[in-house]
Design a protein around this motif. Structure first.
Motif, PDB file in Angstrom:
ATOM      1  N   LEU A 110       0.617  -1.225  -0.150  1.00 45.97           N
ATOM      2  CA  LEU A 110       0.186  -0.006  -0.044  1.00 45.97           C
ATOM      3  C   LEU A 110       0.799   1.236   0.099  1.00 45.97           C
ATOM      4  CD1 LEU A 110      -2.765  -1.056   2.534  1.00 45.97           C
ATOM      5  CD2 LEU A 110      -3.135  -1.085   0.088  1.00 45.97           C
ATOM      6  N   VAL A 111       2.127   1.126   0.409  1.00 46.21           N
ATOM      7  CA  VAL A 111       2.957   2.342   0.435  1.00 46.21           C
ATOM      8  C   VAL A 111       2.782   3.176  -0.694  1.00 46.21           C
ATOM      9  CG1 VAL A 111       5.357   3.291   0.934  1.00 46.21           C
ATOM     10  CG2 VAL A 111       4.425   1.323   2.266  1.00 46.21           C
ATOM     11  N   PRO A 112       3.169   2.581  -1.874  1.00 44.29           N
ATOM     12  CA  PRO A 112       3.542   3.355  -3.054  1.00 44.29           C
ATOM     13  C   PRO A 112       2.120   4.320  -3.250  1.00 44.29           C
ATOM     14  CG  PRO A 112       4.344   1.146  -3.598  1.00 44.29           C
ATOM     15  CD  PRO A 112       3.622   1.231  -2.399  1.00 44.29           C
ATOM     16  N   LEU A 113       0.907   3.375  -3.131  1.00 45.47           N
ATOM     17  CA  LEU A 113      -0.410   3.977  -3.611  1.00 45.47           C
ATOM     18  C   LEU A 113      -0.633   5.455  -2.541  1.00 45.47           C
ATOM     19  CD1 LEU A 113      -3.361   3.887  -4.965  1.00 45.47           C
ATOM     20  CD2 LEU A 113      -4.075   2.255  -3.293  1.00 45.47           C
ATOM     21  N   ILE A 114      -0.597   5.137  -1.337  1.00 44.79           N
ATOM     22  CA  ILE A 114      -0.589   6.275  -0.261  1.00 44.79           C
ATOM     23  C   ILE A 114       0.270   7.418  -0.751  1.00 44.79           C
ATOM     24  CG2 ILE A 114      -0.477   6.738   2.114  1.00 44.79           C
ATOM     25  CD1 ILE A 114      -1.482   4.160   2.874  1.00 44.79           C
ATOM     26  N   SER A 115       1.301   7.205  -1.183  1.00 44.44           N
ATOM     27  CA  SER A 115       2.396   7.947  -1.432  1.00 44.44           C
ATOM     28  C   SER A 115       2.043   8.907  -2.603  1.00 44.44           C
ATOM     29  CB  SER A 115       3.762   7.454  -1.699  1.00 44.44           C
ATOM     30  OG  SER A 115       4.560   8.497  -2.023  1.00 44.44           O
TER      31      SER A 115
END
Length: 262
Positions: free
Chosen positions: A56-61
């Motif tokens: 999920l990190v890239p999406l939230i970023s």
């Protein structure tokens, strides 16, 4: 009805608010990324643990980058408007010009570069968790595609700002500028560079009505000659407003407050 000075003050407040929101989104991005990277790398008794959170990190970023760039664009757009506004003080216009000329070259690329670093960190965590090659690389390249729109958006905003300023300047240049100004007890007369003279009742501008003869004489041009400012009474009048037949838009409350301070 608001005056030009009121509008510029409102615009400055909008800039300050956008800067605060931008700072909030930057902090939120940092907090989410650090938290997810930290929690995502924890393995609970050798089982799956919280590793899926790394996906999920890239999406939230990406989502937070769009908010950050949106607020950043709002700040820069308002700054360009003030830079070309005839009602803005000369020193403020100069400051906006200096800020633009000396802006860090990497400012437009900070968000996509940061997201790329975040993606690499998340990818290392996912890979070290033993993820299968096919799902891993599919996720990695899809995440990489999210960074590209951020970079493109940042690049397009830079060009959009330049186009925005160019259109504003063209509109300002096309308008005539002030040559001389005279104020009597009854008439405000403004001679323009295109040969026209605009004469309007002084009563259109209550501060000029209550100004002394000495205060009326102490005027200066602003905005490359497209505005007139009286320092002693803090009055601003634009050529555009005079040509449109607009009187002072100052509210009675604001005027009475100013009058009581005299």
């Amino acid at each position: 009805m608001r005056t030009n000075a009121d509008f510029l003050q409102h615009l400055r407040s909008e800039i300050a608010d956008s800067q605060k929101r931008r700072e909030t989104f930057v902090k939120a991005k940092l907090a989410f990324v650090v938290a997810l990277l930290g929690v995502g790398t924890i393995s609970i008794h050798g089982k799956l643990g919280a590793t899926p959170l790394l996906y999920l990190v890239p999406l939230i970023s990406f989502v937070l980058d769009l908010y950050i760039l949106g607020e950043d664009f709002s700040v820069k757009r308002a700054g360009r408007f003030i830079k070309t506004s005839p009602a803005a003080p000369d020193e403020e216009q100069l400051w906006e010009e200096v800020v633009e000329d000396w802006r860090d070259w990497h400012s437009y690329w900070a968000a996509p570069l940061a997201s790329a670093i975040v993606l690499v960190a998340a990818a290392l965590g996912v890979k070290l968790s033993g993820a299968d090659d096919l799902p891993f690389w599919a996720w990695f390249f899809l995440s990489l595609l999210l960074i590209l729109p951020v970079a493109v958006y940042s690049k397009r905003r830079k060009k959009s700002l330049a186009s925005f300023e160019k259109k504003l300047k063209k509109r300002r240049i096309d308008a005539p500028t002030v040559e001389t100004v005279s104020v009597t007890d009854d008439i405000l007369s403004v001679d323009l560079t295109d040969g026209r003279t605009i004469s309007v009742p002084v009563e259109w501008f209550p501060r000029l009505v209550h100004a002394t003869a000495e205060e009326r004489m102490k005027w200066k041009l602003t905005g490359n000659g497209q505005g007139i400012h009286w320092e002693g009474i803090d009055e601003d009048i634009s050529v555009e407003g005079l040509l449109a037949g607009k009187s002072s838009g100052e509210s009675q409350t604001s005027f009475k407050r100013w009058l009581n301070r005299r």
